[in-house]
Enzyme design. Structure first.
Site, mmCIF file in Angstrom:
data_model
loop_
_atom_site.group_PDB
_atom_site.id
_atom_site.type_symbol
_atom_site.label_atom_id
_atom_site.label_comp_id
_atom_site.label_asym_id
_atom_site.label_seq_id
_atom_site.Cartn_x
_atom_site.Cartn_y
_atom_site.Cartn_z
ATOM 1 N N CYS A 31 0.839 -1.188 0.000
ATOM 2 C CA CYS A 31 0.000 0.000 0.000
ATOM 3 C C CYS A 31 0.876 1.241 0.000
ATOM 4 O O CYS A 31 2.021 1.198 0.440
ATOM 5 C CB CYS A 31 -0.872 0.032 1.240
ATOM 6 S SG CYS A 31 -1.929 -1.387 1.346
ATOM 7 N N TYR A 170 -5.365 -13.092 -4.656
ATOM 8 C CA TYR A 170 -4.824 -12.627 -3.376
ATOM 9 C C TYR A 170 -5.631 -13.224 -2.227
ATOM 10 O O TYR A 170 -6.833 -12.956 -2.105
ATOM 11 C CB TYR A 170 -4.880 -11.091 -3.394
ATOM 12 C CG TYR A 170 -4.480 -10.329 -2.159
ATOM 13 C CD1 TYR A 170 -3.683 -10.863 -1.154
ATOM 14 C CD2 TYR A 170 -4.896 -9.005 -2.025
ATOM 15 C CE1 TYR A 170 -3.331 -10.120 -0.038
ATOM 16 C CE2 TYR A 170 -4.545 -8.243 -0.917
ATOM 17 C CZ TYR A 170 -3.774 -8.818 0.076
ATOM 18 O OH TYR A 170 -3.431 -8.066 1.172
ATOM 19 N N HIS A 173 -3.519 -11.564 4.562
ATOM 20 C CA HIS A 173 -3.668 -10.397 5.433
ATOM 21 C C HIS A 173 -5.014 -10.309 6.142
ATOM 22 O O HIS A 173 -5.369 -9.261 6.673
ATOM 23 C CB HIS A 173 -3.419 -9.102 4.636
ATOM 24 C CG HIS A 173 -1.999 -8.960 4.191
ATOM 25 N ND1 HIS A 173 -1.638 -8.534 2.937
ATOM 26 C CD2 HIS A 173 -0.849 -9.225 4.827
ATOM 27 C CE1 HIS A 173 -0.315 -8.528 2.824
ATOM 28 N NE2 HIS A 173 0.190 -8.948 3.966
ATOM 29 N N ASP A 266 2.620 -9.835 9.098
ATOM 30 C CA ASP A 266 3.458 -9.787 7.897
ATOM 31 C C ASP A 266 4.474 -8.652 8.002
ATOM 32 O O ASP A 266 5.662 -8.837 7.740
ATOM 33 C CB ASP A 266 2.550 -9.588 6.674
ATOM 34 C CG ASP A 266 3.287 -9.770 5.363
ATOM 35 O OD1 ASP A 266 4.350 -10.416 5.362
ATOM 36 O OD2 ASP A 266 2.798 -9.271 4.333
#
Ligand code: ADP
Ligand code: SF4
Length: 692
Positions: A31, A170, A173, A266
């Site tokens: 991000c 994906y 997360h 992460d």
């Protein structure tokens, strides 16, 4: 120039399905607080990474459908054709420097609260959404799954039309629908998508097959998969079901991009995960179960650590988000045998915090990050100065060091005077506290380059007086003299001094960092809410004190939810035995007790304490500035044209703010007012019609 033999393996090309990465440096999706709101900024930032030698440069997540509306977070969108021009801008910018462009397609499921689109979030079943309480998500039916698959396929097609070489499925997360379907605690379905592992993997398999079918050899299909949630038996385990998932899907994706979930696991900070390659114990199994290349992360900044992962068969590609933010030119520096020039990530998560605050990315180590388009800054190049006027910089903390280094780079002869023996200021002082050792990198990188710079002269142990500054008569003077912590308790929650009895033992963070040691029962009063209060509590506990942390906030170090650390901070302090007293102001210290007041009810209570450490607010060290400002005639007679305070001496803030301030000052020395206005006001945004 070929790379050194011991690092040559890092520069071997790697085939990823139909495309070839030119080396093993892979900027995984991250991000940037830019997203669809700032496509030009995004393109410029990603382009600089490609220029710096990364073989693959990925975007942040790109929402594939309005039912995945993560606003107010600023991520990319690929909802329809209107998004394609902005995405093409990014892919073109990456291609311009010979890298492959990857796009992280996402449906955020019930992690998206759909605040803007105002449709119920989607989940495997009815349940509380992960954001935006009291929003609840609704159960997806078969038609919803069809829409999801169709929109993912359409997004793949659009991504290829925009020029992307690698498209993602994906599942990580805790933020994406495919992962939500995989995880048993979220998926209680009784249809073909729930129950046994094969059923819970079905959606992932379908999305991968769909993506391959649409891509049809025109782009590679990457699978981002979180192999462990660090929840033990309550979550997915890398020594459990995750192995079966990799075994079941083995060669279906062209690339495995593996990591930990959630984001806080992460992107662990150096304070809680000090080791380079900290994810290896979880991700190392993947390579044995697939013939496809594997990329993984672990805050890699040293080429030897990277080579070791390749040689031992742990990874095929060295993934990096934060190390690529701190130094977009890391690959080129390794290739050119300039590893010592790498600006190593310090693992502070200021970059993460900016995204969480929905503003453009910034970085403690790299002040140009996020400023590539808005201010036209490049991490490795700075325009030469119009003059060779000598400059004096007083203070060798992060602001002074960065300012001096960039001025020297611009061609100014620079004199840097530092009061202390060691250069580094606050970065070194704080680095002595538990978990903050990497802060020293902020100083070390700059000192290393300054020492070698022909334009720079460094004078440690040289505290300057205003008389000295006037006597020297440098045409330009930067005062980077830092700030001191207040001793009177004034801070965000109270603007009057705390009542302190004579003889009561009161310390500031500066005292603690200078090696002072309170003893016995110690109250750490945290009205700063950043990392320092919690770190000092930990430090004093380890030094044998019985510590109580008092804070007006609901938690210790409450601002660290932005760096994803707040949970770990509470856990560590509580496990150590630090007593946390939230919602309390500290009103008086008498040497035996401290008086507290509830911030909501004003109810009073007391705590026994032998000493108090006040972490509240800082005051700029402005003695030099005040004296020089008071004597404008003397300044003029001395031939001094400009005097400016920078960094904490201008306004105390983060290390990142101090480095940025020093950089900005060096870049703009000699700029006229119009240039400055341009630099501050260049604005990005989707233009009318949604086209970039
Ligand atoms: P910043 O984060 O803005 O760089 P720091 O507090 O880290 O601020 O650094 C300020 C530095 O300036 C410290 O190393 C301090 O010793 C030094 N300093 C303060 N006053 C003077 C002075 N009068 N002359 C030289 N150095 C000074
Ligand atoms: Fe690393 Fe901190 Fe920069 Fe993020 S902000 S890249 S964690 S140095």
């Amino acid at each position: 120039m070929p790379p050194a033999p011991q690092h040559a393996v890092l520069f071997e090309p790697v085939r990823i399905g139909p495309v070839v990465a030119r080396n093993r440096f892979y900027q995984v999706p991250h991000c940037a607080g830019m997203g669809h709101a700032a496509p030009r900024e995004n393109a410029a930032m990603r382009g600089v990474k490609a220029e710096g030698g990364w073989a693959v440069v990925s975007t942040e997540e790109a929402e594939i459908h309005p039912t995945s509306d993560i606003s107010p977070s600023r991520e990319l969108r690929i909802w329809d054709e209107h998004d394609v021009p902005a995405l093409r801008l990014i892919a073109d910018s990456i291609h311009a420097h010979g890298a492959l462009a990857a796009i992280e397609l996402v449906h955020n499921g019930f992690h998206a609260a759909n605040r803007n689109t105002r449709v119920p979030p989607l989940a495997p079943g009815h349940m509380a959404a992960l954001q935006g309480a009291p929003t609840q998500a609704r159960r997806m039916d078969g038609a919803d799954i069809d829409v999801l698959r169709r929109s993912h396929k359409a997004a793949v097609e659009r991504a290829i039309a925009a020029g992307f070489d690698i498209v993602y499925v994906y599942a990580g997360h805790q933020m994406t629908l495919p992962q939500h379907f995989l995880l048993e605690r979220y998926n209680q379905r009784t249809d073909a998508y729930g129950g046994c592992l094969e059923n819970r993997v079905r959606l992932i398999r379908e999305l991968l097959e769909d993506a391959r079918e649409v891509a049809d050899g025109r782009a590679a299909v990457a699978f981002r998969f979180a192999v462990d949630e660090l929840l033990g038996d309550d979550g997915l385990r890398s020594d459990g079901e995750a192995r079966d998932v990799v075994g079941m899907l083995s060669d279906l994706p062209d690339l495995w991009d593996v990591n930990l979930s959630d984001w806080a696991n992460d992107s662990q900070t150096a304070r809680f995960a000090p080791d380079e390659g900290f994810q290896e114990p979880y991700t190392a199994f993947v390579k044995a179960l697939t013939d496809k290349p594997v990329v993984g992360v672990g805050r890699f900044t040293s080429p030897d650590a990277m080579v070791s992962r390749i040689k031992r068969g742990v990874l095929d590609l060295i993934g990096a988000a934060r190390p690529s933010i701190a130094d977009p030119f890391l690959p080129d520096k390794v290739r050119d045998g300039r590893s010592e020039a790498i600006r190593e990530c310090i693992g502070c998560n200021v970059c993460v915090a900016s995204d969480n605050a929905n503003v453009r990315i910034r970085c403690t180590q790299n002040p140009t990050m996020g400023e590539e388009w808005r201010r036209g800054w490049h991490p490795e190049r700075i325009p030469p100065a119009a003059s060779e006027a000598p400059v004096l910089v007083a203070g060798g903390g992060p602001a002074g060091l960065e300012c001096a280094l960039q001025l020297a780079e611009r061609g100014h002869p620079v004199t840097l005077a530092e009061a202390e023996k060691r250069l580094g200021g606050r970065a070194l002082r704080e680095a002595s506290l538990p978990g903050l050792g990497t802060w020293a990198r902020v100083a070390a990188h700059r000192v290393h380059h300054l020492r070698a710079h022909p334009n720079a002269a460094i004078y440690p142990e040289s505290p300057l007086t205003a008389g000295d500054v006037l006597a020297f008569g440098f045409p330009h003077v930067f005062l980077a003299t830092g700030a001191r912590w207040r001793r009177d308790g004034v801070g965000a929650s109270q603007r009057t001094a705390i009542a302190v009895s004579a003889g009561a033992a009161v310390f500031t963070p500066d005292d603690i960092m200078a090696g002072d040691h309170p003893a016995g029962e110690v109250v750490v009063y945290d009205d700063d809410h950043g990392y320092l209060g919690g770190v000092i509590a930990e430090h004093l506990h380890r030094a044998g004190c019985r510590v109580t942390l008092v804070t007006p906030a609901a938690e210790a170090s409450v601002e660290l939810h932005l760096t994803l650390e707040h949970h770990r901070v509470q856990a560590r302090l509580l496990q150590l035995g630090v007593d946390i007293r939230p919602h309390r102001r500290l009103t008086a210290i008498d040497g035996v007790t401290t008086a507290l007041a509830c911030v909501h009810t004003d109810r009073r209570d007391e705590l026994r304490c032998d000493a108090a450490v006040l972490v509240t607010e800082r005051v700029p060290a402005s003695v030099l500035l005040d004296r020089l400002t008071a004597e404008p005639d003397a300044v003029e007679r001395a031939g001094i044209a400009t005097v400016r305070a920078i960094g904490d001496a201008e306004a105390p803030g983060s290390l990142a703010a101090a480095v940025h301030s020093g950089h900005l000052a060096a870049r703009t020395l000699g700029a006229d007012a119009a240039d400055m206005a341009d630099a501050l006001h260049r604005r990005d945004g989707p233009s009318v019609g949604g086209e970039a």
